[in-house]
Design a protein around this motif. Structure first.
Motif: not given
Length: 402
Positions: A142-143, A230-234, A364-366
């Motif tokens: 992710s970012t 650590a990463n709110s986008n995760s 952020n893709k799979s």
């Protein structure tokens, strides 16, 4: 006078243009192509029929299909480079019983050129028996809100695609030693017999410690942490079923003691293993038919190849026999894709998250397996044709994001 000269010049240009347009060099060249088929080995075959053969021109993208039967077929095609895939029926005899099965075949980069041309495709028996399948691979990471790369949240999901309880004990996760972005001629070439791997991690257990109900998944991750801290986008991976953990001298990896670790059988890395975040490998699940020590002793792979610069190079790893492998997925990005690094009997296609090398849009893709149908009781049956191009949704929204 000027008008007459202009008219004459225009007429001459028209004639020249017509002459140039009609030269033999500009005509589309046609090839009469003969395709032969080799039946699967160790089968007492009585007939091959209803072969649906697809020819995809790599340069133009044009798809041509043709029906064939038996061990040979002919078709007229434009000259070019083609990927050829085959599906059909086969009758074979076992203990005096005639069995009807399904066969498939695949061959990449077939150069069809000249007035006539021939080639051969080996057919394999396609077993559609439902089992564990790779449901999803989240490899790109992710970012952060600041746009920085974050890799600690990689994961793999494995799904029970059958209608009965399966046990995850002893399943191994494999990463290919060959890259889908670099096509070399390796000697020896064992692809028709085995997958060459550089990572082997196993789910522990004594046989029935980890039951998986029909239509349920197991989640295997790199670090079973709440990555949102650590990463709110995760996302939160503390509820993962398993994590892969690598003990190192400098304690580079982190371990969640509440989540069961995979058994590390082999990994090429001297530090920690992360999935190839551009997706330039194949991944597979399998069951080893020998113990750990026997595998590490008897299933080594050492090969030579010629690099792009013309140098003789060495390649090493381990080989997992194809018959041990339950499911495999080739991954690349579209621009760098060069070849499939597992036999066509395991996977005839590939899937992706990135369009080009170092594509920032891959984050952020799979890649996620498509749903084929849903049963009356609501259980999803995932698509599994051994062709990742058809079976997977590329550039998908990760399931843990939904």
């Amino acid at each position: 006078m000027i008008n007459k000269i202009s008219y004459a010049l225009a007429f001459m240009l028209f004639i020249c243009a017509g002459f140039i347009a009609c030269t033999d060099d500009d005509k589309v060249k046609i090839t009469e192509f003969t395709l032969t088929f080799t039946a699967p080995e160790n089968l007492n075959v009585s007939g091959i029929s209803d072969l649906q053969v697809s020819f995809k021109n790599i340069n133009t993208g044009k798809l041509t299909t043709n029906k064939m039967s038996g061990t040979e077929g002919k078709i007229t095609l434009n000259e070019g480079l083609y990927n050829i895939s085959v599906e059909g029926k086969i009758n074979y005899t076992v203990d005096e019983r005639t069995i009807e099965g399904q066969v498939k075949g695949y061959k990449e980069s077939v150069n069809i050129i000249g007035t006539t041309s021939t080639d051969n495709i080996k057919l394999f028996l396609f077993n559609s028996k439902a089992d564990f399948v790779i449901e999803e691979i989240y490899f790109a990471g992710s970012t952060t809100p600041e746009g920085k790369q974050y890799l600690g949240d990689q994961y793999i999901k494995i799904y029970n695609n059958s209608d009965s309880v399966l046990y995850a004990d002893g399943l191994v996760i494999l990463e290919s030693a060959f890259k889908t972005s670099q096509h070399f001629e390796f000697t020896p070439d064992v692809m028709s017999q085995a997958m060459v791997v550089q990572c082997v991690y196993a789910i522990p257990g004594n046989g029935k410690d980890y039951p998986v109900q029909p239509g349920e998944s197991i989640l295997i991750c790199d670090k079973a942490n709440d990555h949102r801290e650590a990463n709110s986008n995760s996302f939160d991976l503390r509820n993962a079923n398993f994590e892969w953990y690598d003990e190192t001298k400098n304690n580079m990896d982190t371990d969640n003691p509440e989540v069961t670790n995979l058994d590390k059988i082999y990994c090429y890395s001297n530090t920690i293993w992360v999935l190839n975040n551009q997706g330039l490998c194949a991944y597979a699940i399998a069951r080893l038919k020998v113990d750990r020590n026997t595998f590490l002793t008897d299933y080594t792979y050492n090969a030579t190849y010629i690099s792009a610069t013309g140098s003789s190079m060495n390649k090493s790893g381990y080989q997992v026999p194809n018959e041990w492998i339950i499911d495999a997925v080739n991954i690349s990005n579209k621009a760098q894709y060069a070849w499939n690094v597992v036999d066509a009997s395991l996977d005839m296609g590939y899937t992706y998250c990135g369009e080009v090398q170092l594509d920032k849009n891959r984050y952020n893709k799979s890649v996620r397996r498509k749903v084929l149908t849903t049963t009356i009781d609501g259980r999803k049956i995932l698509q599994d044709t051994n062709n990742s191009t058809e079976d997977f949704e590329a550039q998908a929204t990760p399931s843990l994001k939904q």
